[in-house]
Design a protein around this motif. Structure first.
Motif, PDB file in Angstrom:
ATOM      1  N   PHE A  89       0.828  -1.200   0.000  1.00 58.98           N
ATOM      2  CA  PHE A  89       0.000   0.000   0.000  1.00 58.98           C
ATOM      3  C   PHE A  89       0.869   1.259   0.000  1.00 58.98           C
ATOM      4  N   ALA A  90       0.270   2.336  -0.485  1.00 55.83           N
ATOM      5  CA  ALA A  90       0.920   3.646  -0.412  1.00 55.83           C
ATOM      6  C   ALA A  90      -0.150   4.703  -0.200  1.00 55.83           C
ATOM      7  N   VAL A  91       0.220   5.769   0.488  1.00 56.04           N
ATOM      8  CA  VAL A  91      -0.637   6.945   0.603  1.00 56.04           C
ATOM      9  C   VAL A  91      -0.249   7.889  -0.532  1.00 56.04           C
ATOM     10  N   SER A  92      -1.237   8.295  -1.317  1.00 60.64           N
ATOM     11  CA  SER A  92      -0.954   9.193  -2.431  1.00 60.64           C
ATOM     12  C   SER A  92      -2.094  10.190  -2.562  1.00 60.64           C
ATOM     13  N   TYR A  93      -2.199  10.815  -3.720  1.00 63.49           N
ATOM     14  CA  TYR A  93      -3.168  11.873  -3.959  1.00 63.49           C
ATOM     15  C   TYR A  93      -4.014  11.508  -5.178  1.00 63.49           C
ATOM     16  N   GLN A  94      -5.283  11.866  -5.149  1.00 62.48           N
ATOM     17  CA  GLN A  94      -6.154  11.528  -6.275  1.00 62.48           C
ATOM     18  C   GLN A  94      -5.586  12.002  -7.611  1.00 62.48           C
ATOM     19  N   PRO A  95      -5.090  13.238  -7.733  1.00 63.96           N
ATOM     20  CA  PRO A  95      -4.533  13.643  -9.029  1.00 63.96           C
ATOM     21  C   PRO A  95      -3.368  12.763  -9.487  1.00 63.96           C
ATOM     22  N   GLU A  96      -2.527  12.329  -8.524  1.00 65.08           N
ATOM     23  CA  GLU A  96      -1.380  11.509  -8.897  1.00 65.08           C
ATOM     24  C   GLU A  96      -1.806  10.107  -9.320  1.00 65.08           C
ATOM     25  N   VAL A  97      -2.855   9.580  -8.695  1.00 68.39           N
ATOM     26  CA  VAL A  97      -3.357   8.271  -9.097  1.00 68.39           C
ATOM     27  C   VAL A  97      -3.903   8.335 -10.526  1.00 68.39           C
ATOM     28  N   LEU A  98      -4.641   9.378 -10.830  1.00 69.65           N
ATOM     29  CA  LEU A  98      -5.174   9.538 -12.186  1.00 69.65           C
ATOM     30  C   LEU A  98      -4.058   9.728 -13.199  1.00 69.65           C
ATOM     31  N   ARG A  99      -3.036  10.471 -12.813  1.00 68.19           N
ATOM     32  CA  ARG A  99      -1.903  10.655 -13.720  1.00 68.19           C
ATOM     33  C   ARG A  99      -1.191   9.315 -13.967  1.00 68.19           C
ATOM     34  N   ARG A 101      -2.503   6.304 -13.780  1.00 67.81           N
ATOM     35  CA  ARG A 101      -3.339   5.464 -14.648  1.00 67.81           C
ATOM     36  C   ARG A 101      -3.225   5.900 -16.101  1.00 67.81           C
ATOM     37  N   SER A 102      -3.151   7.192 -16.329  1.00 68.74           N
ATOM     38  CA  SER A 102      -3.038   7.682 -17.708  1.00 68.74           C
ATOM     39  C   SER A 102      -1.714   7.273 -18.338  1.00 68.74           C
ATOM     40  N   GLU A 103      -0.713   6.969 -17.492  1.00 69.93           N
ATOM     41  CA  GLU A 103       0.592   6.539 -17.977  1.00 69.93           C
ATOM     42  C   GLU A 103       0.732   5.024 -17.986  1.00 69.93           C
ATOM     43  N   GLY A 104      -0.368   4.314 -17.692  1.00 73.34           N
ATOM     44  CA  GLY A 104      -0.345   2.864 -17.737  1.00 73.34           C
ATOM     45  C   GLY A 104       0.189   2.185 -16.494  1.00 73.34           C
ATOM     46  N   ILE A 105       0.309   2.924 -15.385  1.00 72.37           N
ATOM     47  CA  ILE A 105       0.789   2.329 -14.131  1.00 72.37           C
ATOM     48  C   ILE A 105      -0.409   1.702 -13.419  1.00 72.37           C
ATOM     49  N   PRO A 106      -0.394   0.384 -13.173  1.00 70.09           N
ATOM     50  CA  PRO A 106      -1.582  -0.331 -12.683  1.00 70.09           C
ATOM     51  C   PRO A 106      -1.818  -0.193 -11.183  1.00 70.09           C
ATOM     52  N   VAL A 107      -2.217   0.985 -10.743  1.00 63.21           N
ATOM     53  CA  VAL A 107      -2.531   1.223  -9.335  1.00 63.21           C
ATOM     54  C   VAL A 107      -4.024   1.506  -9.186  1.00 63.21           C
ATOM     55  N   VAL A 108      -4.533   1.234  -7.997  1.00 64.08           N
ATOM     56  CA  VAL A 108      -5.965   1.373  -7.721  1.00 64.08           C
ATOM     57  C   VAL A 108      -6.143   2.014  -6.344  1.00 64.08           C
ATOM     58  N   ALA A 109      -6.968   3.040  -6.246  1.00 68.06           N
ATOM     59  CA  ALA A 109      -7.306   3.639  -4.955  1.00 68.06           C
ATOM     60  C   ALA A 109      -8.428   2.836  -4.315  1.00 68.06           C
ATOM     61  N   VAL A 110      -8.257   2.471  -3.044  1.00 72.30           N
ATOM     62  CA  VAL A 110      -9.255   1.645  -2.365  1.00 72.30           C
ATOM     63  C   VAL A 110      -9.925   2.365  -1.200  1.00 72.30           C
ATOM     64  N   ALA A 220     -10.607  13.810  -3.509  1.00 72.86           N
ATOM     65  CA  ALA A 220     -10.052  13.319  -2.256  1.00 72.86           C
ATOM     66  C   ALA A 220      -8.569  13.648  -2.230  1.00 72.86           C
ATOM     67  N   GLU A 221      -8.130  14.367  -1.190  1.00 70.26           N
ATOM     68  CA  GLU A 221      -6.728  14.791  -1.147  1.00 70.26           C
ATOM     69  C   GLU A 221      -5.780  13.609  -0.983  1.00 70.26           C
ATOM     70  N   LEU A 222      -5.995  12.819   0.080  1.00 67.99           N
ATOM     71  CA  LEU A 222      -5.135  11.659   0.318  1.00 67.99           C
ATOM     72  C   LEU A 222      -5.933  10.377   0.146  1.00 67.99           C
ATOM     73  N   PHE A 310     -13.285  14.741 -12.002  1.00 68.88           N
ATOM     74  CA  PHE A 310     -11.992  15.376 -11.748  1.00 68.88           C
ATOM     75  C   PHE A 310     -10.973  15.009 -12.827  1.00 68.88           C
ATOM     76  N   ALA A 311     -11.046  13.785 -13.331  1.00 62.46           N
ATOM     77  CA  ALA A 311     -10.142  13.382 -14.418  1.00 62.46           C
ATOM     78  C   ALA A 311     -10.394  14.229 -15.660  1.00 62.46           C
ATOM     79  N   ASP A 312     -11.650  14.496 -15.954  1.00 58.30           N
ATOM     80  CA  ASP A 312     -11.979  15.333 -17.113  1.00 58.30           C
ATOM     81  C   ASP A 312     -11.476  16.760 -16.909  1.00 58.30           C
ATOM     82  N   TRP A 313     -11.579  17.247 -15.683  1.00 60.03           N
ATOM     83  CA  TRP A 313     -11.072  18.588 -15.377  1.00 60.03           C
ATOM     84  C   TRP A 313      -9.557  18.624 -15.574  1.00 60.03           C
ATOM     85  N   MET A 314      -8.861  17.594 -15.118  1.00 59.66           N
ATOM     86  CA  MET A 314      -7.415  17.530 -15.298  1.00 59.66           C
ATOM     87  C   MET A 314      -7.047  17.510 -16.780  1.00 59.66           C
TER      88      MET A 314
END
Length: 338
Positions: A89-99, A101-110, A220-222, A310-314
């Motif tokens: 597990f890792a603590v991250s940020y919603q924008p970074e998770v979306l970024r 995923r857009s780069e093909g990194i297979p991570v999932v927020a739970v 969601a920030e974190l 939020f992904a569309d906004w980004m």
């Protein structure tokens, strides 16, 4: 989340005995505790109050999980660590998770650890900045992350100002010192629940423009993130970690002081009096009264829709290079009560 992963996760749950009748709050295993690790996003601070409440109350141990946390040497590498299975597990940020995923990194927020935006533009109130459009002509310190420039533009635009007239100055991670010393008129990328109280405690005349109150969609920030590989291999572990986290959030509601103790014990460099103020601000954001103890989106319901907005906004702001299906970035099936 993809259909294939949902099927794999369900199958693994059945094989692991994760689907059963009985008390959902009971430990899922009588075996020796399973070791797992959470890579934090930064040094231990009030944003982690829910996580450390759970640790202090042995809430993960009750679920048969021996959970440890790690402060990263390189926060940017944490998502790749969980994507490759080197950490669970890792603590991250919603924008970074979306970024990612857009780069093909297979991570999932739970789960969301902080369900609302904390990001803000903090301004010196002695510089004549009364509202966001007054930032035109001002110098705003940023760390250099592309999200910060986009947030500043959005905040100024939403108030009818000219974002092109804002002078952005890269100061690295010295945001607080830069504004405290008067080198900049404002800073972006600072949290209104962390940096703002710190600056106020030093007697710096400041106020914060919260981004979600000035033109930025809720997010969601974190968030707590894992890899697709763990989702398929050990969904029971994810369920138990989130159950422990939910119990810790309940503890935080009842006794924020215990979270202060746990945070200071984990990071003795923290100022206890300041942390108490920060936790007082942050606890209602982590676990608001009368709301579910653990959620996945700022709007709670339909997390995939909230994340997609939020992904569309980004994408519109140039923060994503390609359209991203947010449904692949979130999985709410492991939340308590799901």
């Amino acid at each position: 989340m993809t259909t294939t992963l949902r099927i794999l996760a369900l199958l693994a749950l059945v094989l692991a005995g994760g689907i059963a009748c009985g008390d959902d709050d009971a430990p899922t295993s009588a075996d020796a505790p399973r070791d797992t690790e959470v890579i934090l996003d930064w040094f231990v601070n009030a944003d982690h109050a829910g996580l450390y409440s759970a640790l202090a109350g042995n809430r993960f141990t009750e679920r048969g999980v021996a959970l440890t946390t790690t402060v990263p040497s390189d926060p940017a590498a944490a998502l790749k660590e969980v994507a490759t299975g080197r950490s669970d597990f890792a603590v991250s940020y919603q924008p970074e998770v979306l970024r990612a995923r857009s780069e093909g990194i297979p991570v999932v927020a739970v789960a969301a650890l902080i369900r609302v935006p904390l990001n803000s533009v903090i301004v010196r109130s002695d510089r004549g900045i009364r509202r966001p459009r007054d930032l035109a002509g001002a110098t705003v310190g940023v760390t250099g992350l592309p999200t910060e420039a986009a947030l500043v533009r959005a905040v100024v635009e939403a108030d009818g100002g000219d974002p092109e007239a804002v002078n952005l100055q890269t100061v690295g991670f010295e945001l607080g010192p830069a504004i405290a010393a008067g080198k900049v008129d404002a800073i972006a990328g600072a949290y209104w629940n962390i940096e703002l109280p710190e600056l106020e405690a030093r007697g710096i005349p400041v106020e914060a423009f919260r981004v979600d109150e000035h033109g930025v969609p809720p997010y969601a920030e974190l968030v707590l993130v894992t890899g697709e590989e763990l989702v398929a291999r050990d969904p029971e572990l994810i369920r138990d970690v989130l159950a422990g986290l939910a119990a810790g959030h309940g503890d935080l509601r009842r006794d924020p002081g215990s979270a202060v103790d746990a945070l200071v014990a984990a990071n003795p460099d923290l100022d206890r009096e300041l942390v108490a103020v920060q936790v007082e601000e942050t606890a209602p954001l982590i676990a608001p009264e009368g709301r579910p103890p653990v959620v996945l989106s700022a709007t709670e319901a339909q997390p995939e829709e909230s994340w997609q907005e939020f992904a569309d906004w980004m994408l519109d702001r140039g923060l994503l290079d390609t359209p991203t299906d947010a449904a692949d970035a979130v999985e709410a099936a492991f939340l308590p009560g799901a």
